[in-house]
Every structure is written in C-alpha cells, then in structure tokens.
Design a protein around this motif. Structure first.
Motif, PDB file in Angstrom:
ATOM      1  N   UNK A   1      30.181  35.186  30.632  1.00  0.00           N
ATOM      2  CA  UNK A   1      29.520  35.134  31.951  1.00  0.00           C
ATOM      3  C   UNK A   1      29.058  36.525  32.408  1.00  0.00           C
ATOM      4  N   UNK A   2      29.337  37.545  31.605  1.00  0.00           N
ATOM      5  CA  UNK A   2      28.929  38.901  31.975  1.00  0.00           C
ATOM      6  C   UNK A   2      29.765  39.486  33.101  1.00  0.00           C
ATOM      7  N   UNK A   3      31.020  39.056  33.171  1.00  0.00           N
ATOM      8  CA  UNK A   3      31.922  39.520  34.234  1.00  0.00           C
ATOM      9  C   UNK A   3      33.047  40.346  33.606  1.00  0.00           C
ATOM     10  N   UNK A   4      33.400  41.460  34.228  1.00  0.00           N
ATOM     11  CA  UNK A   4      34.547  42.251  33.773  1.00  0.00           C
ATOM     12  C   UNK A   4      35.794  41.721  34.469  1.00  0.00           C
ATOM     13  N   UNK A   5      36.876  41.543  33.711  1.00  0.00           N
ATOM     14  CA  UNK A   5      38.116  41.062  34.335  1.00  0.00           C
ATOM     15  C   UNK A   5      39.314  41.917  33.928  1.00  0.00           C
ATOM     16  N   UNK A   6      40.203  42.124  34.869  1.00  0.00           N
ATOM     17  CA  UNK A   6      41.539  42.633  34.571  1.00  0.00           C
ATOM     18  C   UNK A   6      42.493  41.518  34.955  1.00  0.00           C
ATOM     19  N   UNK A   7      43.413  41.199  34.058  1.00  0.00           N
ATOM     20  CA  UNK A   7      44.347  40.090  34.304  1.00  0.00           C
ATOM     21  C   UNK A   7      45.758  40.657  34.393  1.00  0.00           C
ATOM     22  N   UNK A   8      46.451  40.307  35.456  1.00  0.00           N
ATOM     23  CA  UNK A   8      47.818  40.813  35.640  1.00  0.00           C
ATOM     24  C   UNK A   8      48.751  39.708  36.104  1.00  0.00           C
ATOM     25  N   UNK A   9      50.024  39.889  35.780  1.00  0.00           N
ATOM     26  CA  UNK A   9      51.040  38.922  36.218  1.00  0.00           C
ATOM     27  C   UNK A   9      52.266  39.688  36.662  1.00  0.00           C
ATOM     28  N   UNK A  10      52.869  39.251  37.775  1.00  0.00           N
ATOM     29  CA  UNK A  10      54.144  39.823  38.197  1.00  0.00           C
ATOM     30  C   UNK A  10      55.031  38.745  38.802  1.00  0.00           C
ATOM     31  N   UNK A  11      56.328  38.948  38.621  1.00  0.00           N
ATOM     32  CA  UNK A  11      57.313  38.062  39.252  1.00  0.00           C
ATOM     33  C   UNK A  11      57.733  38.587  40.616  1.00  0.00           C
ATOM     34  N   UNK A  12      57.118  39.698  41.055  1.00  0.00           N
ATOM     35  CA  UNK A  12      57.580  40.396  42.256  1.00  0.00           C
ATOM     36  C   UNK A  12      56.493  40.436  43.344  1.00  0.00           C
ATOM     37  N   UNK A  13      56.854  39.941  44.496  1.00  0.00           N
ATOM     38  CA  UNK A  13      55.902  39.833  45.608  1.00  0.00           C
ATOM     39  C   UNK A  13      55.293  41.199  45.967  1.00  0.00           C
ATOM     40  N   UNK A  14      56.159  42.222  46.090  1.00  0.00           N
ATOM     41  CA  UNK A  14      55.677  43.552  46.486  1.00  0.00           C
ATOM     42  C   UNK A  14      54.706  44.150  45.484  1.00  0.00           C
ATOM     43  N   UNK A  15      54.933  43.867  44.209  1.00  0.00           N
ATOM     44  CA  UNK A  15      54.015  44.366  43.170  1.00  0.00           C
ATOM     45  C   UNK A  15      52.642  43.715  43.355  1.00  0.00           C
ATOM     46  N   UNK A  16      52.651  42.422  43.656  1.00  0.00           N
ATOM     47  CA  UNK A  16      51.371  41.724  43.891  1.00  0.00           C
ATOM     48  C   UNK A  16      50.671  42.294  45.122  1.00  0.00           C
ATOM     49  N   UNK A  17      51.448  42.597  46.169  1.00  0.00           N
ATOM     50  CA  UNK A  17      50.872  43.222  47.368  1.00  0.00           C
ATOM     51  C   UNK A  17      50.230  44.560  46.988  1.00  0.00           C
ATOM     52  N   UNK A  18      50.945  45.380  46.201  1.00  0.00           N
ATOM     53  CA  UNK A  18      50.398  46.683  45.773  1.00  0.00           C
ATOM     54  C   UNK A  18      49.086  46.495  45.017  1.00  0.00           C
ATOM     55  N   UNK A  19      49.048  45.547  44.108  1.00  0.00           N
ATOM     56  CA  UNK A  19      47.840  45.339  43.302  1.00  0.00           C
ATOM     57  C   UNK A  19      46.670  44.878  44.170  1.00  0.00           C
ATOM     58  N   UNK A  20      46.949  44.046  45.165  1.00  0.00           N
ATOM     59  CA  UNK A  20      45.864  43.605  46.064  1.00  0.00           C
ATOM     60  C   UNK A  20      45.346  44.812  46.847  1.00  0.00           C
ATOM     61  N   UNK A  21      46.258  45.633  47.339  1.00  0.00           N
ATOM     62  CA  UNK A  21      45.833  46.830  48.094  1.00  0.00           C
ATOM     63  C   UNK A  21      44.980  47.747  47.213  1.00  0.00           C
ATOM     64  N   UNK A  22      45.427  47.943  45.968  1.00  0.00           N
ATOM     65  CA  UNK A  22      44.701  48.845  45.056  1.00  0.00           C
ATOM     66  C   UNK A  22      43.341  48.284  44.636  1.00  0.00           C
ATOM     67  N   UNK A  23      43.177  46.982  44.812  1.00  0.00           N
ATOM     68  CA  UNK A  23      41.913  46.348  44.411  1.00  0.00           C
ATOM     69  C   UNK A  23      40.758  46.745  45.333  1.00  0.00           C
ATOM     70  N   UNK A  24      41.123  47.224  46.517  1.00  0.00           N
ATOM     71  CA  UNK A  24      40.089  47.603  47.493  1.00  0.00           C
ATOM     72  C   UNK A  24      39.182  48.685  46.915  1.00  0.00           C
ATOM     73  N   UNK A  25      37.871  48.405  46.898  1.00  0.00           N
ATOM     74  CA  UNK A  25      36.909  49.387  46.390  1.00  0.00           C
ATOM     75  C   UNK A  25      36.799  49.417  44.875  1.00  0.00           C
ATOM     76  N   UNK A  26      37.656  48.681  44.178  1.00  0.00           N
ATOM     77  CA  UNK A  26      37.636  48.701  42.707  1.00  0.00           C
ATOM     78  C   UNK A  26      37.153  47.382  42.109  1.00  0.00           C
ATOM     79  N   UNK A  27      37.325  46.313  42.871  1.00  0.00           N
ATOM     80  CA  UNK A  27      36.949  44.986  42.365  1.00  0.00           C
ATOM     81  C   UNK A  27      36.045  44.285  43.378  1.00  0.00           C
ATOM     82  N   UNK A  28      35.290  43.321  42.853  1.00  0.00           N
ATOM     83  CA  UNK A  28      34.408  42.546  43.733  1.00  0.00           C
ATOM     84  C   UNK A  28      35.090  41.289  44.252  1.00  0.00           C
ATOM     85  N   UNK A  29      36.223  40.952  43.688  1.00  0.00           N
ATOM     86  CA  UNK A  29      36.917  39.760  44.150  1.00  0.00           C
ATOM     87  C   UNK A  29      38.196  39.531  43.365  1.00  0.00           C
TER      88      UNK A  29
END
Ligand code: DQA
Length: 148
Positions: A41-69
């Motif tokens: 589809x011509x889309x770049x993806x990074x795929x991540x998995x965590x069992x930890x809520x705070x880690x997921x929060x960190x990754x969402x915060x870091x996504x700002x300005x780096x990902x389109x969605x």
C-alpha cells in the motif's frame, strides 16, 4: 504515510492464547502480514507490542510529530484505560481501534471501549485482516484529504 501499529497485553502470545477466540496465527506472522500489506500500500509501519500500560502511553506520546496515525489494538486496556485515551487525545493523532475478536459478541465488560472515544473507526472480529483494513482506511483518508 507513516503509521504506528500498537499492540497491548498478551497479544505477543497469539497462536498459543485461546486459539478458539484469537486463531492459531502467531504474533510474528501477524507482524509479517501487516508489513507486507503496508509495503504493497506504500505505507511505512512500525509495529510494537507491550504488556505494560505506561510503555504504551510513552509510545503514543513519542508518536507525536513522527507518525501520521496509529493502528491500535489495546487488548484488555481497551476496556479499562483512561490513561491511553488521554494520551491519544493529547497527541491528537488519528487512530483506528482494532480487535481480532468480535468484542461486541463477548462478555459485558468488553462492551466498554475508552479507546473508541479517540478513534475515527473501529474494526472488530476480522482477525488479522482487521489490521490490514485499518491501514487501508488510513490510505483512503489520506486520499480523501488530498495528501497522497
Ligand atoms: C482483543 C479483545 C480484548 O477484549 C482482549 O482483552 C484482548 C484482545 C482482541 O483483539 O480481540 O486481549 O483486543
């Protein structure tokens, strides 16, 4: 377009975990299918998995300005996590909520989704195909907005 695909707790155990509900496909196979589809589809993806809520929060915060969605299967945190909802709202990135199983046909406690409140679409019950459809939704959204 660059998307972050986030997976919550226990999704690393796909294949082993309740195969009658989640299927026999492994997490690695899920990642490979997502990567292949994204590439086509011509889309770049990074795929991540965590069992930890705070880690997921960190990754969402870091996504700002780096990902389109974000394509997000928050797993059990779907039904409990206001922290993840707030993180999504804070970065204001478009999000598609994905569930392998059809949560609408399962237990009462799975009928609540905080993540849905910050998502422009929810795909549930389509297995791995749901992630691929989520990518397609982003591509369509981009085209509709004249971005690609
Ligand atoms: C899930 C559904 C959730 O209710 C559950 O807690 C999961 C997986 C799904 O993909 O179907 O861990 O998000």
């Amino acid at each position: 377009m660059k998307l972050l695909v986030l997976n919550g707790p226990n999704l690393n155990l796909l294949g082993l975990r309740e195969p009658d509900i989640y299927g026999r496909e492994t997490y690695q196979s899920l990642c490979e299918r997502i990567e292949r589809h994204a590439q086509d589809a011509g889309v770049l993806v990074d795929i991540r998995q965590s069992n930890h809520e705070g880690v997921l929060v960190d990754w969402i915060q870091e996504a700002h300005g780096r990902y389109d969605g974000i394509v997000f299967n928050p797993a059990a945190y779907t039904h409990t996590s206001i922290a993840l909802l707030d993180a999504l709202k804070a970065v204001n990135l478009p999000c598609v909520e994905v569930h392998l199983s059809d949560v609408t046909k399962r237990e009462d406690f799975r009928q609540v989704s905080f993540i849905r409140l910050a998502s422009f679409a929810t795909i549930s019950g389509k297995g791995v195909q749901g992630y691929l459809e989520a990518i397609d939704l982003f591509v369509k959204r981009g085209k509709d907005a004249g971005h690609c």
